[in-house]
Design a protein around this motif. Sequence first.
Motif, PDB file in Angstrom:
ATOM      1  N   TRP A  92     -20.802  15.238  -7.909  1.00  0.00           N
ATOM      2  CA  TRP A  92     -20.934  15.628  -9.422  1.00  0.00           C
ATOM      3  C   TRP A  92     -20.149  16.917  -9.674  1.00  0.00           C
ATOM      4  CZ3 TRP A  92     -21.527  11.734 -11.845  1.00  0.00           C
ATOM      5  CH2 TRP A  92     -22.259  10.437 -11.330  1.00  0.00           C
ATOM      6  N   LEU A 140     -20.285   9.980   0.246  1.00  0.00           N
ATOM      7  CA  LEU A 140     -18.935   9.815  -0.624  1.00  0.00           C
ATOM      8  C   LEU A 140     -18.136  10.983  -0.837  1.00  0.00           C
ATOM      9  CD1 LEU A 140     -20.635   7.062  -2.923  1.00  0.00           C
ATOM     10  CD2 LEU A 140     -18.923   6.381  -1.225  1.00  0.00           C
ATOM     11  N   GLY A 190     -12.310   0.311  -8.138  1.00  0.00           N
ATOM     12  CA  GLY A 190     -13.805   0.292  -7.899  1.00  0.00           C
ATOM     13  C   GLY A 190     -14.417   0.897  -8.984  1.00  0.00           C
ATOM     14  N   CYS A 203     -22.676   8.759 -14.582  1.00  0.00           N
ATOM     15  CA  CYS A 203     -23.433   7.948 -13.715  1.00  0.00           C
ATOM     16  C   CYS A 203     -23.726   6.757 -14.367  1.00  0.00           C
ATOM     17  CB  CYS A 203     -24.887   8.640 -13.578  1.00  0.00           C
ATOM     18  SG  CYS A 203     -25.792   8.834 -14.949  1.00  0.00           S
ATOM     19  N   ASP A 204     -23.821   5.604 -13.819  1.00  0.00           N
ATOM     20  CA  ASP A 204     -24.033   4.302 -14.149  1.00  0.00           C
ATOM     21  C   ASP A 204     -25.377   3.882 -14.166  1.00  0.00           C
ATOM     22  OD1 ASP A 204     -23.856   3.182 -11.585  1.00  0.00           O
ATOM     23  OD2 ASP A 204     -21.824   2.500 -12.029  1.00  0.00           O
ATOM     24  N   TYR A 236     -12.883  13.577 -12.895  1.00  0.00           N
ATOM     25  CA  TYR A 236     -12.017  12.383 -13.405  1.00  0.00           C
ATOM     26  C   TYR A 236     -12.543  12.071 -14.917  1.00  0.00           C
ATOM     27  CZ  TYR A 236     -14.996   8.779 -11.636  1.00  0.00           C
ATOM     28  OH  TYR A 236     -16.284   7.853 -11.481  1.00  0.00           O
TER      29      TYR A 236
HETATM   30  O1  N01 Z   1     -14.180   3.459  -4.309  1.00  0.00           O
HETATM   31  P1  N01 Z   1     -14.315   2.124  -3.784  1.00  0.00           P
HETATM   32  P2  N01 Z   1     -14.640   4.375  -5.807  1.00  0.00           P
HETATM   33  N1  N01 Z   1      -4.778  -1.089  -1.125  1.00  0.00           N
HETATM   34  O2  N01 Z   1     -14.280   2.183  -2.406  1.00  0.00           O
HETATM   35  C1  N01 Z   1      -9.206  -0.294  -3.263  1.00  0.00           C
HETATM   36  C2  N01 Z   1     -19.596   5.496  -6.248  1.00  0.00           C
HETATM   37  N2  N01 Z   1     -19.470   5.844  -7.646  1.00  0.00           N
HETATM   38  O3  N01 Z   1     -14.319   5.865  -5.620  1.00  0.00           O
HETATM   39  O4  N01 Z   1     -12.213  -3.749  -3.235  1.00  0.00           O
HETATM   40  C3  N01 Z   1      -5.002  -1.555  -2.543  1.00  0.00           C
HETATM   41  O5  N01 Z   1     -15.535   1.564  -4.510  1.00  0.00           O
HETATM   42  C4  N01 Z   1     -10.383  -1.056  -3.177  1.00  0.00           C
HETATM   43  O6  N01 Z   1      -9.931  -2.366  -3.044  1.00  0.00           O
HETATM   44  P3  N01 Z   1     -11.001  -3.454  -2.303  1.00  0.00           P
HETATM   45  C5  N01 Z   1     -20.179   4.033  -5.964  1.00  0.00           C
HETATM   46  O7  N01 Z   1     -21.257   3.910  -5.201  1.00  0.00           O
HETATM   47  C6  N01 Z   1     -20.549   5.770  -8.500  1.00  0.00           C
HETATM   48  O8  N01 Z   1     -14.263   3.599  -6.983  1.00  0.00           O
HETATM   49  O9  N01 Z   1     -11.318  -2.869  -1.155  1.00  0.00           O
HETATM   50  N3  N01 Z   1      -6.062  -1.164  -3.029  1.00  0.00           N
HETATM   51  C7  N01 Z   1     -11.342  -0.727  -4.225  1.00  0.00           C
HETATM   52  O10 N01 Z   1     -10.741  -1.593  -5.554  1.00  0.00           O
HETATM   53  C8  N01 Z   1     -18.977   3.134  -5.290  1.00  0.00           C
HETATM   54  O11 N01 Z   1     -18.878   2.355  -4.510  1.00  0.00           O
HETATM   55  C9  N01 Z   1     -20.439   6.095  -9.644  1.00  0.00           C
HETATM   56  O12 N01 Z   1     -10.109  -4.603  -2.019  1.00  0.00           O
HETATM   57  C10 N01 Z   1      -6.927  -0.538  -2.324  1.00  0.00           C
HETATM   58  C11 N01 Z   1     -10.878   0.732  -4.515  1.00  0.00           C
HETATM   59  O13 N01 Z   1      -9.598   0.918  -3.870  1.00  0.00           O
HETATM   60  C12 N01 Z   1     -18.394   4.636  -4.652  1.00  0.00           C
HETATM   61  O14 N01 Z   1     -18.741   5.804  -5.514  1.00  0.00           O
HETATM   62  C13 N01 Z   1     -19.273   6.340  -9.992  1.00  0.00           C
HETATM   63  C14 N01 Z   1      -6.608  -0.122  -0.866  1.00  0.00           C
HETATM   64  C15 N01 Z   1     -11.951   1.617  -3.854  1.00  0.00           C
HETATM   65  O15 N01 Z   1     -13.015   1.446  -4.394  1.00  0.00           O
HETATM   66  C16 N01 Z   1     -17.043   4.526  -4.388  1.00  0.00           C
HETATM   67  O16 N01 Z   1     -16.410   4.333  -5.727  1.00  0.00           O
HETATM   68  C17 N01 Z   1     -17.898   6.070  -9.197  1.00  0.00           C
HETATM   69  C18 N01 Z   1      -4.924  -0.394  -0.701  1.00  0.00           C
HETATM   70  N4  N01 Z   1      -4.704  -0.073   0.636  1.00  0.00           N
HETATM   71  C19 N01 Z   1     -18.221   6.115  -7.904  1.00  0.00           C
HETATM   72  N5  N01 Z   1      -7.276   0.717  -0.612  1.00  0.00           N
HETATM   73  C20 N01 Z   1     -21.559   6.145 -10.727  1.00  0.00           C
HETATM   74  O17 N01 Z   1     -21.401   5.748 -11.840  1.00  0.00           O
HETATM   75  C21 N01 Z   1      -8.527   0.691  -1.231  1.00  0.00           C
HETATM   76  N6  N01 Z   1      -8.300  -0.049  -2.209  1.00  0.00           N
HETATM   77  C22 N01 Z   1     -22.934   6.619 -10.162  1.00  0.00           C
END
Ligand code: N01
Length: 491
Positions: free
Chosen positions: A43, A137, A178, A53-54, A48
């Motif tokens: 946090w 993470l 993601g 949080c969700d 970004y």
């Molecule tokens: O990361 P992710 P994040 N070419 O790993 C793609 C927590 N969180 O930072 O689905 C193209 O989820 C990958 O694609 P795919 C939460 O637990 C919580 O978004 O593997 N694309 C995916 O779409 C979450 O789960 C909050 O096919 C590529 C993305 O990149 C965790 O953090 C908010 C690729 C990665 O998504 C991580 O989230 C934010 C490639 N070579 C996060 N490699 C709350 O709200 C990867 N991808 C609490």
Amino acid sequence: MSTPTVAIIGAGMSGLAAAVELERAGVTDYVIFDKAPEVGGVWRANTYPGAACDVPSYLYSFSFAQRRDWTRPCSPQDEIQRYMAGVADRFGLTPKLRLSTEITKATWDEQRLRWVLDIAGGETFEADILVPACGQLSVPVTPNLPGRETFTGTQFHSAEWNHEHNLRGERVSVIGTGASAVQFIPPVAEQAAHVDVFQRTPAWMLPRRNNAYAGWARAAIRGVPGLQRLRRMSMLATMETFIFALRGAKPVKRAFQAWSSAYLRMKVRDPELRAKLTPDYAFGCKRILFSSAYYEALQRPNVDLLTDAVTEITPTGVRTADGAEHPADTIIWGTGFAAHAFVAPMEVAGRGGRLLADAWDGGARAHLGMTVPGFPNMVLMYGPNTNLGVGSILVMIEAQARYLAQYARRLDGRALDVRADVAGASDEAMQAELRESVWTQCETWYKDDDGRVVNNWPGYMRAYLRATKSLEPAEYETLTPAPAEPEVVTA
Ligand code: N01
């Protein structure tokens, strides 16, 4: 009774919870190290635009530090980080923080039953208990695509946002869709001239309305006794119902999936775009995403959703498998984290000098997500198999902190090493459940390269609370310090 010295590595949610419970147990000799200059962990790092949080804050906050004045259900990153700094102050943790201090290695001294910590820069620190609270993470990953270094524009990862860089009027490429990307794409799309969103896999999405609380709602929460507790308990019950669905309760799961599909149908009228956004894997396998702004953002005239695989980064943009080059001024990597290293980049050497990385060669594992055979007096926070597909991770973290406090009070100059047979049996039982879980049915960061689910807890949050409620001494081998060498007396 002698009280131990504890080294907590990480000042995120789990490090702070560990410290609070140690304080409460009278174990006041501890230091919280963090390589960052402030508390907050993820946090602090994830600044970004749109970061929030969700899970509603009244559940995504410590039970022992409830607030009734959250500004909205899902608080933005800065509000959460301020909350965490407030917790550190309120519980007297601030003087115990050693920030901007990176622990590079922890080595178990078998003679003295102590952990010897190497601090970057050359200093050392000794502790009886090592508490890695490094998060799952916290190490951002940028895929090693050919040509990545040749890009002449600006590029950064979502967890290392470049706030110096102005995206206004730019062509921006976002790689990844993601939980992070669905939060930052809507605000980025409002600034940039054009945004190309490169999606590899669509997500099951549910709405997340997040308007600021009305005055009357805030007044009610402040003034009506029990209301805060009631909404916290009912959100916990809702989350357990989600888990019930993910664990295979077909009608409930179908109901959630139908809700998600209906939401997509309602928000995206264009059948071609809708097809691109429709997942072809089991509901809940990947992290379910919550956003009421993402589908709208994708339908802006300045946003394109591209589903051809990214094959190469060129000096001026992103090339996809169909051969097209998509020009970009800035590339934002929303590509997630190295979620399986747990303590990386810190090196940990246990009994016989064995490295934790070697012990985890076949996949990270720990008894109750906390203790590892051969690594006495190491209690992991948010370790292997303690993440949740849905729910509040703080429920899990608080349970670990309470277990740690019991552990610390039990030592009295000795060390505890979880028995290998106990850890092996609990891991096998858990993996048997996980092999049947929804998370094995698609590609997700919850699994390692061998397909073993290493991040998630298979059951309900309340099951974890039960499993960790009391430390069972019989599960541990007790080690006592080696007797001191007899003094040689010369005549
Ligand atoms: O990361 P992710 P994040 N070419 O790993 C793609 C927590 N969180 O930072 O689905 C193209 O989820 C990958 O694609 P795919 C939460 O637990 C919580 O978004 O593997 N694309 C995916 O779409 C979450 O789960 C909050 O096919 C590529 C993305 O990149 C965790 O953090 C908010 C690729 C990665 O998504 C991580 O989230 C934010 C490639 N070579 C996060 N490699 C709350 O709200 C990867 N991808 C609490």
